[in-house]
Enzyme design. Structure first.
Site, short mmCIF file in Angstrom:
data_model
loop_
_atom_site.label_atom_id
_atom_site.label_comp_id
_atom_site.label_asym_id
_atom_site.label_seq_id
_atom_site.Cartn_x
_atom_site.Cartn_y
_atom_site.Cartn_z
N TYR A 198 0.83 -1.03 0.06
CA TYR A 198 -0.13 -0.06 -0.10
C TYR A 198 0.69 1.25 -0.01
O TYR A 198 1.96 1.23 0.37
CB TYR A 198 -0.82 -0.17 1.04
CG TYR A 198 -0.48 0.34 2.69
CD1 TYR A 198 0.04 1.64 3.03
CD2 TYR A 198 0.10 -0.51 3.42
CE1 TYR A 198 0.34 1.96 4.09
CE2 TYR A 198 0.73 -0.56 4.51
CZ TYR A 198 0.76 0.76 4.89
OH TYR A 198 1.61 1.14 6.38
N CYS A 199 0.28 2.45 -0.27
CA CYS A 199 0.98 3.65 -0.31
C CYS A 199 0.00 4.70 0.00
O CYS A 199 -1.29 4.33 0.12
CB CYS A 199 1.80 4.15 -1.56
SG CYS A 199 0.67 3.76 -3.30
N THR A 200 0.25 5.96 -0.51
CA THR A 200 -0.68 7.25 -0.33
C THR A 200 -2.07 7.00 -1.13
O THR A 200 -3.44 6.95 -0.61
CB THR A 200 -0.26 8.30 -0.38
OG1 THR A 200 0.94 8.57 0.61
CG2 THR A 200 -1.23 9.66 -0.05
N ILE A 227 -4.21 4.69 0.73
CA ILE A 227 -4.76 4.97 2.16
C ILE A 227 -5.99 5.88 1.74
O ILE A 227 -6.99 5.73 2.45
CB ILE A 227 -3.80 5.80 2.95
CG1 ILE A 227 -2.41 4.68 3.05
CG2 ILE A 227 -4.43 6.12 4.20
CD1 ILE A 227 -1.40 5.08 3.52
#
Length: 344
Positions: A198-200, A227
């Site tokens: 996952y990332c932003t 996110i």
């Protein structure tokens, strides 16, 4: 071809937006697709978005687009209609900011780069079309309920520090290009496990998932919309929120409050704090975490030395700034961890 760009000073633009009561919505989106001539596409985008008051930052490359924007609320549907009129972007997921004051950007910048995410990948056989499987918020929660599932954070160390998912594995680095080979090395003995990255907003973890598959990993997933989309989805669907703390963002806000938890500490006094600031000394501009008390005591500076400098005459400060390359000037507590990893 001459690129279209803003000619008003940044200082004046910032003052305009700070004092402008116009409601704005901060959004982000990305898409990997072939752009034959990014320069032409850039100028077309600039004309269209500038005409409806859109501000923000867009990176274009032959591999696609990466955008973080501030859109006047009254023009949001016009913006979305224009975006979807572009064949490759028709239906692209647009993330809406979680915690937004409408002051995220002060100008419109569209830049052409070699890649929309600097990944350091040079192998011509690497192919973004083979990537991990998307998981939405519900699927993410279900998969992470299994202790055998690994959750991998593909953001920089200073992003992870203020907020992350439960039991997330940090790849402690300054840049995404450093993270990719580090992730392969750290997870090398876990190739058969379910791995969720996952990332932003999704752009880095999507590329990371493709890279992990390219390196021989089997069961790789990535969080759709990152996110930002996850937090909005769990709110809308009344699902359990497994993200704790603040989501760091790369605009004037420097963060979105997701939960009331403060999981990081002030870099100066060690008290609980999660507010990122840039040192008020422009010759330093260090990105670090500072509590309200230290902000007052140090006048928004990272050190007494920098505090002394901001009280010098403007001309002396200008001399100190001359020729200074601040680069990626961030407070980095991950160096020791990175050193340990490289030795293993």
């Amino acid at each position: 071809m001459t690129s279209l760009h803003n000619r008003v000073s940044r200082k004046e633009l910032k003052e305009r937006i700070v004092n402008d009561p116009t409601p704005r919505t901060t959004v982000s989106f990305y898409c990997y697709f072939k752009i034959t001539d990014p320069e032409i596409f850039r100028n077309t985008l600039y004309r269209a978005l500038n005409s409806i008051g859109v501000l923000g930052r867009i990176y274009l490359a032959q591999e696609g687009i990466n955008a973080q924007l501030s859109v006047p609320a009254e023009n949001f549907e016009v913006f979305k209609s224009y975006l979807y009129s572009i064949e490759a972007l028709n239906g692209v997921h647009v993330n809406i900011a979680v915690d937004d004051d409408g002051k995220s950007f002060y100008a419109l910048d569209i830049k052409v780069r070699n890649k929309i995410v600097a990944d350091g990948i040079t192998d011509p056989l690497f192919d973004m079309s083979t990537k991990g499987r998307y998981v939405n918020a519900g699927e993410f929660n279900k998969l992470t309920g299994d202790s055998e599932t690994l959750v991998v954070d593909m953001r920089n160390h200073y992003e992870y520090e203020v907020g992350h998912f439960e039991n997330a594995i940090e790849i402690p680095s300054d840049t995404f290009r450093e993270q990719l080979p580090m992730a392969v090395k750290m997870l090398d003995d876990k190739r058969e496990k379910n791995i969720i990255m996952y990332c932003t907003g999704g752009i880095r973890c999507e590329k990371a998932s493709a890279y992990m598959l390219y390196k021989g990993f089997k069961n790789v997933f990535h969080l759709e919309g990152g996110i930002i989309n996850y937090v909005n989805s769990v709110k809308e669907k009344n699902l359990e929120n497994k993200f704790h703390g603040k989501n760091f963002v790369f605009d004037q806000r420097l963060g979105e409050k997701v939960t009331d938890e403060i999981i990081s500490k002030c870099h100066q006094c060690g008290k609980p704090a999660d507010t990122h600031v840039n040192c008020a000394n422009d010759a330093c501009h260090l990105l670090f975490i500072q509590c309200a008390e230290c902000k007052e005591n140090y006048e928004s500076c990272c050190s007494k030395e920098c505090q002394d400098i901001i009280h010098l005459p403007p001309e002396e400060q200008k001399k100190l700034r001359a020729g200074v390359d601040k680069g990626r000037n961030v407070f980095n507590k991950s160096k020791a961890r990175m050193s340990r990893i490289s030795k293993n």
